[in-house]
Write a protein that holds these residues in place. Sequence first.
Motif, PDB file in Angstrom:
ATOM      1  N   MET A   1       0.834  -1.208   0.000  1.00 39.06           N
ATOM      2  CA  MET A   1       0.000   0.000   0.000  1.00 39.06           C
ATOM      3  C   MET A   1       0.872   1.264   0.000  1.00 39.06           C
TER       4      MET A   1
ATOM      5  N   GLN B   1      -9.056  -3.841  -0.066  1.00 38.28           N
ATOM      6  CA  GLN B   1      -8.091  -2.958   0.611  1.00 38.28           C
ATOM      7  C   GLN B   1      -8.659  -2.431   1.926  1.00 38.28           C
TER       8      GLN B   1
ATOM      9  N   HIS C   1      -2.863  -8.192  -5.447  1.00 39.11           N
ATOM     10  CA  HIS C   1      -3.698  -8.194  -4.241  1.00 39.11           C
ATOM     11  C   HIS C   1      -3.527  -9.474  -3.422  1.00 39.11           C
TER      12      HIS C   1
END
Length: 520
Positions: free
Chosen positions: A38, A397, A457
């Motif tokens: 991130m 997320q 991801h």
Amino acid sequence: MSRFFISTPIYYVNAKPHLGHAYSTIVADSIARFHRIMGDETFFLTGTDEHGDKIAQAAEAAGTSPREFVDEISGTFRNLWPRLNVSNNDFIRTTEQRHIDTVREVLQKVYDSGDIYQSEYEGLYCYGCEQFLTEKDLVDGKCPDHDKEPSVIREKNYFFRMSKYQDWLRQYIIDNPDFIRPERYRNEVLSMLEMGVLDDLCISRPKSRLSWGIELPFDPDYVTYVWFDALLNYITALGGPEGEDFGKFWPGANHLIAKDILKPHAIFWPTMLKAAGFEPYQHLNVHGYWLVKDTKMSKSIGNVVDPLSMVDTYGLDAFRYFLLREMRFGRDASFSETALVGRLNADLANDLGNLFSRVLSMTHKYFGGVVPTPSRRHESVDVEMLNLASNSFTNFQHLFGNFEFGRGLEALWELVRGLNKYVDATQPWALFKAGDTERLGDVMYVLLMLMRKVALHVWPVMPATAETMLAQLGQGESFDPASVELPAEAESFGRLEPGTALAKGSNLFPRVELKAEGEA
Ligand code: ME8
């Protein structure tokens, strides 16, 4: 840039690691990798807790000195983590000099401020918990966690004025609703604080009874109580109270524990920090227990699962995925090989593995293994696909960042299943047969570029699988997933260069059959 610090408990070295320790450490690894990808500067800490009665007794039972004993068992923890692809930045041992220095510095500081005093005490002591218990902690006269009657101990000791900080702590928890999460544990702590006056904490042990510990800086006849020692590891690893990393990372400090050690982390630790003049950590994240047939998996019961045997049988990433997907963070979950195999076959072999090999082999067949150039004339089925992808990435997320790993993965798998449906709906084989190269190129491009984003991801949970996927998608050896900023990936189209040469796809997750009936 945000900064993120994540710690696991430092594990006792009185027995070898089991699945419970592996779970906490893999969760911490996944959340650390998630923050790295991130774009946050991240520090991930694990280690071992090596002082106290429990360890001294275990060493004696093993017929070795405490020093030899802790070196050996600490080594089994340290050596296990790389085999589980755990990317900790530091491994701390409480017998290291850097830690002894921190503990003595903080003790002296709290002593000088008047929050440590000496007093005589008679109490019920449980060696298993390494704590004095009160009558109300006992069930049928026994410690409920260790099923043993506590010993009566009378001695002079040093006490930390924990009671002084009770009202402050209660108010702090009320003012900061996500200080302790999930909420059920926050409520549990609030009710502990509301039940009555907190006892002051006995923080010493006379050397006449126990010498395996850190000597008090203000009285050489005593060593430090193991919890006062152990909790400070989180500061030692950041370079101690004056350390540069302490200044940098403490505001984003997240601890990860199971509910067995809620009280020391939610009550002792914040009050210790307050008394020593430090800010509280940011969040305490509390998970439940892995159970085997409704009983907590634990070294004292002996019903433990060896993480490496699971890895050898089912593969590391299937094991990591299962742990994160199966346990609703905060609740207990049952471990069984049947459930693991179910997830492996359904989510990994069928949904993800199939999709990936289908998309890669079609690209080889229709475009010679090279990413086609999209015209970007999107049909409604493409627009729906792209919207689903964007929502799924955003949800993942958000949920992952909130320690809701199972739900985060479920959100991502909506996309994986959606991509399989997209293949069925767009029928690339029919487009190929009809010679519609432009449309075929658009469809394959959507699939390939979304597969790349899915791999990114998935990386925090299944790093090796994600890296294989990215390599096969032609991302090159120097490509580092941690250098990608995930939030921008959710919103962007593309980021996979047309013309990129793909490798031949491999079977990411072969299906597995359970070896024997009822084996789990
Ligand atoms: O308590 N399910 O060390 P410890 C899930 N040294 N997690 C489990 C588990 C289970 N059945 N069993 C163990 C200590 N764990 C102290 C900590 S920290 C300053 C000092 C995991 O070796 C879980 O993370 O008993 C739990 O909190 C931890 O192991 C306890 O490890």
